[in-house]
Design an enzyme around this catalytic site. Structure first.
Site, short mmCIF file in Angstrom:
data_model
loop_
_atom_site.label_atom_id
_atom_site.label_comp_id
_atom_site.label_asym_id
_atom_site.label_seq_id
_atom_site.Cartn_x
_atom_site.Cartn_y
_atom_site.Cartn_z
N HIS A 26 8.01 -8.14 -3.72
CA HIS A 26 6.68 -8.54 -4.19
C HIS A 26 6.71 -9.91 -4.86
O HIS A 26 7.03 -10.01 -6.05
CB HIS A 26 6.14 -7.50 -5.17
N GLU A 51 4.29 -11.59 -5.92
CA GLU A 51 3.19 -11.76 -6.87
C GLU A 51 3.51 -11.30 -8.28
O GLU A 51 2.81 -11.65 -9.22
CB GLU A 51 1.93 -11.03 -6.35
N ASP A 58 -18.57 -12.89 -20.59
CA ASP A 58 -19.16 -12.92 -19.26
C ASP A 58 -20.65 -13.26 -19.28
O ASP A 58 -21.11 -14.14 -18.54
CB ASP A 58 -18.94 -11.58 -18.53
N CYS A 76 5.38 -6.15 1.63
CA CYS A 76 5.73 -4.72 1.53
C CYS A 76 5.10 -3.94 2.69
O CYS A 76 5.48 -4.15 3.83
CB CYS A 76 5.32 -4.19 0.15
N TYR A 77 4.11 -3.10 2.43
CA TYR A 77 3.47 -2.38 3.55
C TYR A 77 2.97 -3.37 4.60
O TYR A 77 3.07 -3.12 5.80
CB TYR A 77 2.30 -1.53 3.03
N LYS A 111 -11.34 -12.97 -14.82
CA LYS A 111 -11.65 -13.24 -16.23
C LYS A 111 -11.17 -14.62 -16.69
O LYS A 111 -11.90 -15.35 -17.35
CB LYS A 111 -11.00 -12.16 -17.10
N GLY A 136 0.84 -1.20 0.00
CA GLY A 136 0.00 0.00 0.00
C GLY A 136 0.87 1.24 0.00
O GLY A 136 2.06 1.17 0.29
#
Ligand code: XMP
Length: 514
Positions: free
Chosen positions: A170, A172, A229, A83-84, A370, A56
């Site tokens: 990070h 991710e 969708d 991180c944060y 998605k 963040g």
């Protein structure tokens, strides 16, 4: 306990929060993004297998910074702060966070002090993505540093007994070489997850839920756009309640070549719902006559869509529920976490349920990303071409015709686009390039065909690669492919006499031309 093993991701406003959720799910573990201030009682009620604290923009020492209740750490559930999230953990549990001497940004070599626990199986040193100004300068009691960089002596920390971890980098993002492994270790080794999140299992549960919600006799109305969708939502609801689902498909004549026919075929034969196709192309073209301004085109199309849909819906008698294909990124981006119903502000359904007097909404895809919607579509047996459809603007080809929209111009886009798609498929690039299409530019140019002088349209090819459609690069297509597409378009599409290639990135350009 949660119905399936769940990781709760508390969101502190980091730009990668959604990505963390996706990475967890790619490991077949279900994850939910929740606002950072989700109460401890609610977390306990949801019974997560683990908690991840996101990154963040704030600084933990700032009095207004988002702080969680430290009781979260005492739930006995493993916690990973990123991180944060790591800095907050240090701050709340008695460590120290200070401004780094030098801001670290980009790919940095991180040295792992151990290769067990969270770092099990990782190399002693590997490239990680860093983006921080503040860092942990002293671990809280019970923790020890587990990784470092040249500028950041505590790039990771752990309290193995309490199963609380922090990483400054990070895991991710793909720039972190061993990020996948680290997340997998957290999920499988530390949280004890077994990978119970699969699309088949999801489909079963979702079908049961729809049946329960709609009851034995309830009826559902769905606005089918032909996109991924709404098509997957329709297929899923059909499996749950069969012909008590009515789909209204407003055909505005602005879809890609062959798509309207395919939608009609799929929902009359493969999923034989009660299907109504409103052929409204004439109305749309009449109302678009003389209009050149892109926003005005969008407004007219949105308005006409609602008019036509209402007219069809009013013939149907009372329906109990309105269904739509809202997906998880819409839910997260609307800031509503996972609790409240959200209406997708897509041009063709935004506001419709209310206008039509519906209070009950069914949104069976609202927890899916998605790529998961696509897997679900495949698991349900929808055709591959439909499931793997590229993103397509709500106002359709109207925004790929520059200037006034006429049936002839739309036909030129449809024909040229079909050729482009066909050649991309032949070259095996269909799924390697994120989005590609043709645009009818407003430019006429002089040419010769046979012995005749021509003064016809210029078609542009647009092909981009992107992860998130917020930024994009132009795709480096093979010259041979471009040559074939160009030759075929000018030979096979009447009134197209020149082909150009768009080589602009986003920003500064957008993906569509409009
Ligand atoms: P731009 O042109 O803004 O497009 O770079 C980004 C992505 O969004 C798609 N797009 C739309 N999608 N409704 C949609 O559902 C719309 O009105 C719309 N307009 C643009 C575009 O195709 C690209 O993938």
């Amino acid at each position: 306990m949660a119905e399936r093993q769940t990781i709760i991701i508390l969101d502190f406003g980091g730009q990668y929060t959604q990505l963390i959720a996706r990475r967890v799910r790619e490991n077949h573990v279900y994850s939910e993004v929740a606002p950072w201030n989700l109460s401890v009682e609610e977390i306990r009620r949801r019974g997560p297998a683990g908690i991840i604290l996101s990154g963040g923009p704030s600084s933990v020492n700032d009095p207004d910074a988002p702080h969680i209740d430290p009781a979260v750490y005492a739930l006995g559930v493993p916690v990973l702060g990123i991180c944060y999230g790591m800095q907050l953990t240090a701050h709340l549990l008695g460590g120290q966070v200070e401004k780094a001497k030098e801001r670290e940004y980009g790919r940095v070599t991180v040295r792992m002090r151990e290769q067990s626990g969270l770092m099990n199986g990782m190399q002693a040193a590997s490239a990680c993505w860093m983006s921080h100004t503040w860092q942990v300068s002293a671990c809280p009691p019970g923790f020890h540093p587990t990784a470092s960089t040249g500028n950041c002596p505590i790039a990771a920390m752990a309290d193995e007994e309490k199963r609380i971890y922090g990483v400054q980098f990070h895991p991710e993002v793909t720039h972190t070489d061993e990020g996948k492994l680290l997340l997998r270790n957290f999920l499988y080794e530390i949280c004890g997850c077994t990978g119970d999140w699969t699309m088949d299992a999801f489909a079963e549960t979702a079908i049961r839920q729809i049946q329960k919600e709609v009851g034995e006799t309830g009826t559902v109305l769905l606005a089918l756009s032909g996109g991924v969708d709404s098509s997957v939502a329709a297929a899923l609801i059909y499996r749950a309640i069969g012909k008590r689902l009515t789909c209204v498909f407003v055909d505005h004549g602005l879809l890609r070549k062959g798509e309207s026919g395919q939608v009609c075929h799929v929902f009359s034969h493969l999923f034989p719902v009660r299907f109504i196709r409103a052929d409204a192309a004439d109305q749309f073209f009449a109302d678009l006559k003389g209009v050149t301004e892109p926003e005005e085109k969008r407004r007219i199309i949105g308005r006409d869509f609602i008019q036509v849909f209402r007219k069809e819906a009013s013939k149907l008698g009372k329906m109990d529920y309105f269904a739509q294909g809202t997906i998880y990124p819409d839910v997260i981006e609307s800031g509503q976490g996972t609790n409240a119903a959200v209406i997708k502000s897509h041009h063709n359904v935004g506001g419709l349920p209310k206008e039509l007097g519906f209070t009950e909404l069914i949104e069976p895809l609202r927890m899916l990303f998605k790529d998961e919607v696509r897997s679900l579509g495949e698991a349900l047996g929808l055709p591959r071409e439909l499931v793997w459809r590229q993103p397509f603007p709500g106002p359709g080809l109207a925004i790929r015709v520059i200037g006034e929209v006429t049936p002839e111009k739309v036909r030129i886009v449809q024909e040229s686009d079909a050729i482009f798609r066909e050649e991309m498929a032949k070259a095996g690039l269909e799924q390697k390039v994120s989005q590609y299409f043709t645009v009818l530019t407003g430019v006429h140019s002089v040419g010769v065909m046979g012995d005749e002088r021509t003064y016809d349209y210029t078609v542009a090819l647009r092909a981009v690669t992107t992860d998130d459609f917020m930024t994009a690069d132009w795709a480096r297509l093979p010259y041979g492919l471009i040559a074939t597409v160009s030759a075929r378009i000018v030979n096979e599409v009447p009134r197209a006499s020149r082909v150009v290639l768009d080589v602009t990135t986003k920003p500064p350009a957008s993906i569509e031309w409009e």
